[in-house]
Design an enzyme around this catalytic site. Sequence first.
Site, PDB file in Angstrom:
ATOM      1  N   HIS A  14     -35.184  11.413 -23.475  1.00  0.00           N
ATOM      2  CA  HIS A  14     -34.129  11.328 -24.517  1.00  0.00           C
ATOM      3  C   HIS A  14     -33.462   9.956 -24.377  1.00  0.00           C
ATOM      4  CE1 HIS A  14     -30.689  13.252 -26.926  1.00  0.00           C
ATOM      5  NE2 HIS A  14     -30.365  11.973 -26.783  1.00  0.00           N
ATOM      6  N   HIS A  16     -31.751   6.399 -26.574  1.00  0.00           N
ATOM      7  CA  HIS A  16     -31.343   5.669 -27.781  1.00  0.00           C
ATOM      8  C   HIS A  16     -31.611   4.187 -27.569  1.00  0.00           C
ATOM      9  CE1 HIS A  16     -29.181   9.139 -29.496  1.00  0.00           C
ATOM     10  NE2 HIS A  16     -28.984   9.434 -28.219  1.00  0.00           N
ATOM     11  N   LYS A 100     -36.214  15.933 -34.240  1.00  0.00           N
ATOM     12  CA  LYS A 100     -34.871  16.076 -33.683  1.00  0.00           C
ATOM     13  C   LYS A 100     -33.944  16.772 -34.662  1.00  0.00           C
ATOM     14  CE  LYS A 100     -31.320  15.473 -31.067  1.00  0.00           C
ATOM     15  NZ  LYS A 100     -30.905  14.680 -29.932  1.00  0.00           N
ATOM     16  N   HIS A 137     -29.889  18.924 -30.627  1.00  0.00           N
ATOM     17  CA  HIS A 137     -28.531  18.581 -30.185  1.00  0.00           C
ATOM     18  C   HIS A 137     -27.723  19.861 -30.299  1.00  0.00           C
ATOM     19  CE1 HIS A 137     -25.030  15.814 -29.595  1.00  0.00           C
ATOM     20  NE2 HIS A 137     -24.440  16.925 -30.003  1.00  0.00           N
ATOM     21  N   HIS A 175     -29.750  17.274 -23.454  1.00  0.00           N
ATOM     22  CA  HIS A 175     -28.537  16.903 -22.714  1.00  0.00           C
ATOM     23  C   HIS A 175     -27.607  18.086 -22.481  1.00  0.00           C
ATOM     24  CE1 HIS A 175     -27.266  16.576 -26.862  1.00  0.00           C
ATOM     25  NE2 HIS A 175     -27.692  15.355 -27.021  1.00  0.00           N
ATOM     26  N   ASP A 248     -30.334  10.114 -22.221  1.00  0.00           N
ATOM     27  CA  ASP A 248     -29.395   9.953 -23.336  1.00  0.00           C
ATOM     28  C   ASP A 248     -28.649   8.629 -23.202  1.00  0.00           C
ATOM     29  OD1 ASP A 248     -28.128  10.515 -25.707  1.00  0.00           O
ATOM     30  OD2 ASP A 248     -26.668  11.887 -24.838  1.00  0.00           O
TER      31      ASP A 248
HETATM   32  C1  NCD Z   1     -25.438   9.368 -28.866  1.00  0.00           C
HETATM   33  C2  NCD Z   1     -25.446   8.036 -29.615  1.00  0.00           C
HETATM   34  O1  NCD Z   1     -24.598   7.204 -29.349  1.00  0.00           O
HETATM   35  O2  NCD Z   1     -26.329   7.847 -30.460  1.00  0.00           O
HETATM   36  N1  NCD Z   1     -24.172   9.532 -28.241  1.00  0.00           N
HETATM   37  C3  NCD Z   1     -23.869  10.318 -27.195  1.00  0.00           C
HETATM   38  O3  NCD Z   1     -22.696  10.429 -26.828  1.00  0.00           O
HETATM   39  N2  NCD Z   1     -24.830  10.955 -26.528  1.00  0.00           N
HETATM   40  C4  NCD Z   1     -25.789  10.478 -29.765  1.00  0.00           C
HETATM   41  C5  NCD Z   1     -26.126  11.770 -29.075  1.00  0.00           C
HETATM   42  O4  NCD Z   1     -27.153  11.897 -28.419  1.00  0.00           O
HETATM   43  O5  NCD Z   1     -25.327  12.709 -29.178  1.00  0.00           O
HETATM   44 ZN    ZN Z   2     -28.609  11.248 -27.473  1.00  0.00          ZN
END
Ligand code: NCD
Ligand code: ZN
Length: 346
Positions: A14, A16, A100, A137, A175, A248
């Site tokens: 996971h 970003h 997702k 999520h 998460h 995450d």
């Molecule tokens: C994530 C993001 O910034 O894209 N933020 C987070 O707090 N984890 C989005 C997510 O996974 O919820």
């Molecule tokens: Zn995330």
Amino acid sequence: MTDTLRIRRPDDWHLHLRDGDMLRAVLPETARHFARAIIMPNLVPPVITGADAGAYRDRILAALPVGSKFQPLMTLYLTEETNPDDVAAAYASGLIAAVKLYPAGATTNSASGVANFDKVRPVLERMADIGLPLCVHGEVTDSDIDIFDREAVFIDRVLDPIRRATPGLRVVMEHITTSQAVDYITAHDTGLGATITTHHLVINRNHILVGGIHPHYYCLPVAKRETHRLALVSAATSGDARFFLGTDSAPHMDDAKETACGCAGCFTATNTMSILAEVFEREDALDQLEGFASLHGPGFYRLDANDSYLTLTRGAAVTYPAKITTPNGPVTVFDPGFDLHWIVAP
Ligand code: NCD
Ligand code: ZN
């Protein structure tokens, strides 16, 4: 005391990466240690179709450091308009590894997420047929639900009904932050897994709120009380193959975090392996780190574990840069609040 640990190269289930300048700044941080990662689709606009995912994958590959073999595993952002045939074709071609589900409004860039779950039933049924995992999520967004209860309520009101209505659907609860999620996963052993982040193994809600507001510890789902953190640590270090690493890691520019309405997300790509080794060592569970970071995830996703290895060595406390720089400003690296002694050997 053990001072060398050799494990299969880990993957991040996971992650970003964002796009553009931010992508170029953060991608090397992940590619340094991880072989593969599940890439979250919450760009603006989101990665919705197979064509979107193909184009995003090309941008990621173009941003990789020369010689890197890092492999992005793409995902599609489920909307109420998602076309089951497009999803199935993207999976059949090997482009995507998961879809997702963001409940509309649950987190950063989730405005196009799902509000009416009946509308996505045909997509979920097709995914169950073809074995394509749904990454979830897991938070309800109803304004009357306390933010610290959103995950537990999601399990009862959304996750369990979706799984009952769609037999065979393979689901990753992403998460997880609560003992209720740990209990739900361990009670249902078919086709259900969960990712656990680095930061949720380290912080509880006091870290965010005691002594002032600490925006770099604010993420979603928000960290819960200490009993929940302890449940996550025991799940992660247990050797149970249903639990695996999804950092995450979610970079935001410092000025977007350190403001009156700061963004959610902790950036952990840089120091995750050092932090995890420290957490597992404290639990006397270093022998479980390889399972959590390198074996359970591929098992769930029906992929081979990586054939390369990573070595961690233990020594004097190591320091990481407090921030990484991007052309648009700094991004703060997650501070676990304790010394780190394990480093990944070059
Ligand atoms: C994530 C993001 O910034 O894209 N933020 C987070 O707090 N984890 C989005 C997510 O996974 O919820
Ligand atoms: Zn995330």
